[in-house]
Design a protein around this motif. Structure first.
Motif, PDB file in Angstrom:
ATOM      1  N   LYS A  53     -11.864 -10.876   0.215  1.00  0.00           N
ATOM      2  CA  LYS A  53     -10.939 -11.210  -0.871  1.00  0.00           C
ATOM      3  C   LYS A  53     -10.952 -10.141  -1.958  1.00  0.00           C
ATOM      4  CE  LYS A  53     -10.700 -16.224  -0.350  1.00  0.00           C
ATOM      5  NZ  LYS A  53     -10.860 -17.545  -1.012  1.00  0.00           N
ATOM      6  N   LEU A  54     -12.111  -9.572  -2.217  1.00  0.00           N
ATOM      7  CA  LEU A  54     -12.190  -8.508  -3.215  1.00  0.00           C
ATOM      8  C   LEU A  54     -11.405  -7.280  -2.761  1.00  0.00           C
ATOM      9  CD1 LEU A  54     -15.975  -8.714  -4.203  1.00  0.00           C
ATOM     10  CD2 LEU A  54     -14.017  -9.486  -5.548  1.00  0.00           C
ATOM     11  N   LEU A  55     -11.512  -6.958  -1.470  1.00  0.00           N
ATOM     12  CA  LEU A  55     -10.834  -5.766  -0.953  1.00  0.00           C
ATOM     13  C   LEU A  55      -9.332  -5.966  -0.802  1.00  0.00           C
ATOM     14  CD1 LEU A  55     -13.361  -4.562   1.785  1.00  0.00           C
ATOM     15  CD2 LEU A  55     -13.052  -3.673  -0.532  1.00  0.00           C
ATOM     16  N   SER A  56      -8.872  -7.203  -0.856  1.00  0.00           N
ATOM     17  CA  SER A  56      -7.438  -7.463  -0.718  1.00  0.00           C
ATOM     18  C   SER A  56      -6.831  -8.003  -2.006  1.00  0.00           C
ATOM     19  CB  SER A  56      -7.191  -8.443   0.433  1.00  0.00           C
ATOM     20  OG  SER A  56      -7.910  -9.653   0.243  1.00  0.00           O
ATOM     21  N   ALA A  57      -7.528  -7.844  -3.123  1.00  0.00           N
ATOM     22  CA  ALA A  57      -7.059  -8.372  -4.398  1.00  0.00           C
ATOM     23  C   ALA A  57      -6.177  -7.366  -5.134  1.00  0.00           C
ATOM     24  CB  ALA A  57      -8.263  -8.751  -5.267  1.00  0.00           C
ATOM     25  N   TYR A  58      -5.760  -7.756  -6.323  1.00  0.00           N
ATOM     26  CA  TYR A  58      -4.949  -6.913  -7.216  1.00  0.00           C
ATOM     27  C   TYR A  58      -3.665  -6.469  -6.512  1.00  0.00           C
ATOM     28  CZ  TYR A  58      -9.289  -6.922  -9.889  1.00  0.00           C
ATOM     29  OH  TYR A  58     -10.415  -7.313 -10.574  1.00  0.00           O
ATOM     30  N   ASP A  59      -3.379  -5.179  -6.463  1.00  0.00           N
ATOM     31  CA  ASP A  59      -2.144  -4.711  -5.829  1.00  0.00           C
ATOM     32  C   ASP A  59      -2.103  -5.060  -4.348  1.00  0.00           C
ATOM     33  OD1 ASP A  59      -1.420  -3.712  -8.240  1.00  0.00           O
ATOM     34  OD2 ASP A  59      -1.364  -1.608  -7.636  1.00  0.00           O
ATOM     35  N   GLY A  60      -3.266  -5.322  -3.765  1.00  0.00           N
ATOM     36  CA  GLY A  60      -3.293  -5.736  -2.371  1.00  0.00           C
ATOM     37  C   GLY A  60      -2.468  -6.987  -2.141  1.00  0.00           C
ATOM     38  N   GLY A  61      -2.450  -7.870  -3.119  1.00  0.00           N
ATOM     39  CA  GLY A  61      -1.650  -9.077  -2.997  1.00  0.00           C
ATOM     40  C   GLY A  61      -0.162  -8.783  -2.902  1.00  0.00           C
ATOM     41  N   TRP A  62       0.286  -7.769  -3.646  1.00  0.00           N
ATOM     42  CA  TRP A  62       1.692  -7.375  -3.578  1.00  0.00           C
ATOM     43  C   TRP A  62       2.023  -6.789  -2.205  1.00  0.00           C
ATOM     44  CZ3 TRP A  62       5.211  -8.630  -7.207  1.00  0.00           C
ATOM     45  CH2 TRP A  62       4.726  -9.002  -8.471  1.00  0.00           C
ATOM     46  N   TYR A  63       1.149  -5.924  -1.698  1.00  0.00           N
ATOM     47  CA  TYR A  63       1.392  -5.333  -0.382  1.00  0.00           C
ATOM     48  C   TYR A  63       1.391  -6.396   0.709  1.00  0.00           C
ATOM     49  CZ  TYR A  63       0.966  -0.532  -2.085  1.00  0.00           C
ATOM     50  OH  TYR A  63       1.177   0.665  -2.727  1.00  0.00           O
ATOM     51  N   LEU A  64       0.443  -7.325   0.625  1.00  0.00           N
ATOM     52  CA  LEU A  64       0.387  -8.384   1.636  1.00  0.00           C
ATOM     53  C   LEU A  64       1.603  -9.296   1.535  1.00  0.00           C
ATOM     54  CD1 LEU A  64      -3.414  -9.307   1.461  1.00  0.00           C
ATOM     55  CD2 LEU A  64      -2.234  -7.995   3.241  1.00  0.00           C
ATOM     56  N   GLY A  65       2.102  -9.493   0.324  1.00  0.00           N
ATOM     57  CA  GLY A  65       3.303 -10.299   0.148  1.00  0.00           C
ATOM     58  C   GLY A  65       4.512  -9.664   0.811  1.00  0.00           C
ATOM     59  N   ILE A  66       4.632  -8.340   0.684  1.00  0.00           N
ATOM     60  CA  ILE A  66       5.735  -7.636   1.339  1.00  0.00           C
ATOM     61  C   ILE A  66       5.582  -7.718   2.847  1.00  0.00           C
ATOM     62  CG2 ILE A  66       6.825  -5.385   1.669  1.00  0.00           C
ATOM     63  CD1 ILE A  66       5.898  -4.687  -1.189  1.00  0.00           C
ATOM     64  N   ALA A  67       4.352  -7.506   3.319  1.00  0.00           N
ATOM     65  CA  ALA A  67       4.103  -7.551   4.762  1.00  0.00           C
ATOM     66  C   ALA A  67       4.408  -8.929   5.351  1.00  0.00           C
ATOM     67  CB  ALA A  67       2.651  -7.168   5.050  1.00  0.00           C
ATOM     68  N   THR A  68       4.167  -9.958   4.558  1.00  0.00           N
ATOM     69  CA  THR A  68       4.342 -11.330   5.052  1.00  0.00           C
ATOM     70  C   THR A  68       5.748 -11.872   4.826  1.00  0.00           C
ATOM     71  OG1 THR A  68       2.002 -11.772   4.583  1.00  0.00           O
ATOM     72  CG2 THR A  68       3.438 -13.675   4.930  1.00  0.00           C
ATOM     73  N   ASN A  69       6.297 -11.603   3.642  1.00  0.00           N
ATOM     74  CA  ASN A  69       7.565 -12.233   3.262  1.00  0.00           C
ATOM     75  C   ASN A  69       8.690 -11.260   2.972  1.00  0.00           C
ATOM     76  OD1 ASN A  69       6.325 -14.890   3.246  1.00  0.00           O
ATOM     77  ND2 ASN A  69       5.337 -14.282   1.335  1.00  0.00           N
TER      78      ASN A  69
END
Length: 384
Positions: A53-69
């Motif tokens: 969760k630490l490695l996928s936090a902050y801007d990672g959430g934005w990137y994962l959001g694009i990848a998912t949605n």
């Protein structure tokens, strides 16, 4: 003076055994990053925080959001202010995450794995650049130094910095070795990864034009010159179409994310606050990184330690970071991660030291980098 296309004849990489010659650099990079991640793991365990969760936090959430949605191209306002959307983030990194997720890899793990693999690719490219302009010893040192930078934890987070640095390093190596078509393709990909690719486009594009003027290598410099800006142009054009205004991406950056060019005013104000002792550790370290980067750039230019495409890339990246404002001073150290040519003066000095001292320094720096990265991940409340 190190000039374009030159290398130390007795110490330059040969075409055969490319992977074998890169192994010391890759081993050094992996060792220092493993040390930094080990520090994070220990501190995260004590804080009862999952490392993933630490490695996928902050801007990672934005990137994962694009990848998912996908992208959110809606234009909405709240309290009279434009609501920020994810169109500020470039598409190549999240699309690669999406591709891995499509074969069953959880998105967060796909992003972390992609960042890690990209980090290795970046270290390899940095090694090749160092070996090309000086020697494999310098290449190994540059790869290791890149892995112990204060913000090196980002290289293992769901951020695009590792991918972008890999593309920049290999594109610049392609320029140095006159592989113009490859340089153009890699620069195109970089333009789909981060907006700071504008500096790479400038360095690669100008190098191609010089080759054209010199009538060298036939049609290939022309092809590299045409390809280089297409990634940036394509994404900015897509944004313009979706948001129905020519300056769409820049408008969203300014009005939504409050990021703009203020000719260094915000940088100057933040540095003054740091000098007055009015800022937290994250700002102090960022100020030190920024000032050291400027000093290293001066040394790089005065001593002519790099061919002009590398020097132009280094100078452009520093200038871009200094001139950018909008309250993101704390992220300037991360923005400079891809500016690896700044490490050349340090690397050139360190390779003259005893091997044991080199290793000791790198171990200390790896631990400090791991501790500071852990601080950013665990304590800092802003994006690293």
């Amino acid at each position: 003076m190190l000039t374009l296309g030159t290398a130390v004849a007795t110490d330059s990489p040969r075409r055969s055994g490319v992977v074998r010659q890169a192994l010391p650099a890759l081993a050094a990079y992996l060792a220092v990053r493993a040390t930094g991640l080990a520090v994070l793991t220990v501190l995260a365990h004590r804080a009862h925080r999952p490392v993933v969760k630490l490695l996928s936090a902050y801007d990672g959430g934005w990137y994962l959001g694009i990848a998912t949605n996908g992208y959110n191209t809606s234009i909405t306002y709240a309290g009279g202010q434009l609501v920020r959307t994810n169109v500020a983030f470039f598409p190549l990194f999240p699309e690669l995450i999406r591709a891995l997720a499509a074969i069953g890899v959880p998105a967060a793990y796909a992003g972390i794995a992609l960042a890690a693999v990209s980090g290795v690719a970046a270290a390899w490219g940095i090694f090749r650049v160092g070996a090309e302009i000086h020697s494999p010893r310098l290449g190994v040192m540059l790869a290791a130094l890149w892995g112990v930078l204060p913000h090196a934890l980002v290289q293992n987070m769901v951020y695009a910095e590792s991918l972008f640095t890999a593309l920049c390093a290999w594109a610049l190596w392609s320029v140095l070795t006159r592989r113009w078509l490859l340089a153009g393709v890699l620069t195109l990909a970089a333009g789909l990864t981060r907006p700071t690719a504008v500096v790479l486009v400038l360095a690669v594009g100008l190098s191609c034009l010089v080759a054209v003027v010199r009538r060298a290598d036939g049609w290939r410099p022309w092809a590299g010159w045409v390809l280089a800006p297409l990634g940036l142009v394509a994404f900015w054009g897509w944004c313009a179409t979706k948001l129905q205004r020519l300056d769409a991406w820049f408008w969203m950056q300014n009005a939504g994310w409050h990021s703009e060019f203020d000719f260094g005013a915000d940088t100057a104000r933040s540095l003054v606050k740091v000098v007055r002792g009015q800022q937290r550790l994250g700002y102090v370290v960022t100020a030190a990184v920024l000032l050291i980067s400027i000093a290293l750039l001066v040394v790089l230019l005065v001593r002519r330690q790099a061919p002009w495409p590398l020097a132009l890339f280094a100078a452009g990246a520093v200038l871009l970071v200094v001139l950018q404002g909008g309250g993101y001073f704390h992220a300037k150290g991360r923005f400079l991660l891809s500016d690896f040519p700044l490490l050349i003066p340090i690397g050139a000095a360190l390779i003259k030291l005893d091997r044991r001292l080199q290793i000791a320094l790198l171990v200390v720096l790896a631990v400090l980098s791991g501790w500071y990265g852990s601080y950013l991940a665990l304590e800092w409340r802003l994006s690293p």
